[in-house]
Design an enzyme around this catalytic site. Structure first.
Site, PDB file in Angstrom:
ATOM      1  N   HIS A  59      -4.742 -21.167  37.178  1.00 17.28           N
ATOM      2  CA  HIS A  59      -5.687 -21.207  36.067  1.00 17.28           C
ATOM      3  C   HIS A  59      -6.912 -21.996  36.516  1.00 17.28           C
ATOM      4  O   HIS A  59      -6.870 -22.723  37.517  1.00 17.28           O
ATOM      5  CB  HIS A  59      -5.047 -21.872  34.857  1.00 17.28           C
ATOM      6  N   GLU A  61      -8.395 -24.639  35.295  1.00 14.53           N
ATOM      7  CA  GLU A  61      -8.203 -26.088  35.297  1.00 14.53           C
ATOM      8  C   GLU A  61      -7.372 -26.536  36.492  1.00 14.53           C
ATOM      9  O   GLU A  61      -7.662 -27.563  37.096  1.00 14.53           O
ATOM     10  CB  GLU A  61      -7.535 -26.542  33.986  1.00 14.53           C
ATOM     11  N   SER A  84     -10.691 -23.118  25.591  1.00 17.00           N
ATOM     12  CA  SER A  84      -9.656 -24.067  25.179  1.00 17.00           C
ATOM     13  C   SER A  84      -8.460 -23.964  26.120  1.00 17.00           C
ATOM     14  O   SER A  84      -7.975 -22.860  26.390  1.00 17.00           O
ATOM     15  CB  SER A  84      -9.226 -23.747  23.746  1.00 17.00           C
ATOM     16  N   CYS A  86      -4.901 -23.687  27.758  1.00 20.37           N
ATOM     17  CA  CYS A  86      -3.581 -23.214  27.342  1.00 20.37           C
ATOM     18  C   CYS A  86      -2.598 -24.389  27.401  1.00 20.37           C
ATOM     19  O   CYS A  86      -2.937 -25.495  27.813  1.00 20.37           O
ATOM     20  CB  CYS A  86      -3.133 -22.078  28.258  1.00 20.37           C
ATOM     21  N   CYS A  89      -2.222 -25.864  30.989  1.00 23.59           N
ATOM     22  CA  CYS A  89      -3.350 -26.712  31.411  1.00 23.59           C
ATOM     23  C   CYS A  89      -3.468 -27.962  30.549  1.00 23.59           C
ATOM     24  O   CYS A  89      -3.864 -29.025  31.034  1.00 23.59           O
ATOM     25  CB  CYS A  89      -4.639 -25.897  31.417  1.00 23.59           C
TER      26      CYS A  89
END
Length: 155
Positions: A59, A61, A84, A86, A89
């Site tokens: 991901h 992040e 935002s 998940c 993360c």
């Protein structure tokens, strides 16, 4: 914890947006992130590479976190993300004690940012029209890929 002014938050978001656009240009999911140190120095940046690398854990992040390399502490750091975060993360942010998350938008997807706020993480939600538009377009054009990314495969 010092509050982050909106001008700085938007400047930092621009780094994450550039990453999201890079991911989209590679045929991936347009989510970007950047990790900033307590002094405002950019530690790492990255974008979602699940499609490009065939790695479900990459991901945006996580990519930014990995790019930052090992830090003695993540206290006072700020994770900046176009979307935002998940639950995966959000867990990363909480696990390593990051102080703040700057979020481009939570209109197309609302992850774990309320949970993070409940646990003392400062949340700066910008509702950026560019981030919202980029994700809406992607979701409209790639619904199956988007549903795979958020774990909604419709079984």
């Amino acid at each position: 914890m010092d509050l982050l002014d909106e001008a700085t938050a938007r400047t930092w978001l621009a780094t994450a947006v550039a990453e999201a656009r890079a991911g989209l240009g590679e045929g991936g999911i347009p989510i970007g992130a950047a990790l900033y140190g307590p002094d405002g120095a950019l530690l790492g940046r990255g974008h979602n590479r699940r499609v490009q690398d065939g790695d479900p854990s990459l991901h945006a992040e996580t990519a930014a976190f990995r790019a930052a390399g090992r830090q003695r502490s993540y206290r006072g750091t700020t994770m900046v993300t176009t979307l935002s975060p998940c639950w995966y993360c959000s867990g990363l942010v909480r696990q390593f004690g990051m102080a703040r998350v700057v979020i481009g938008e939570a209109v197309t997807f609302s992850g774990g940012h309320d949970w993070l706020a409940e646990h003392g993480v400062q949340i700066v939600l910008l509702d950026d029209p560019g981030c919202i538009g980029m994700m809406r377009d992607f979701i409209k054009d790639n619904p199956a890929l988007w549903n795979e990314d958020i774990g909604d495969i419709g079984e």
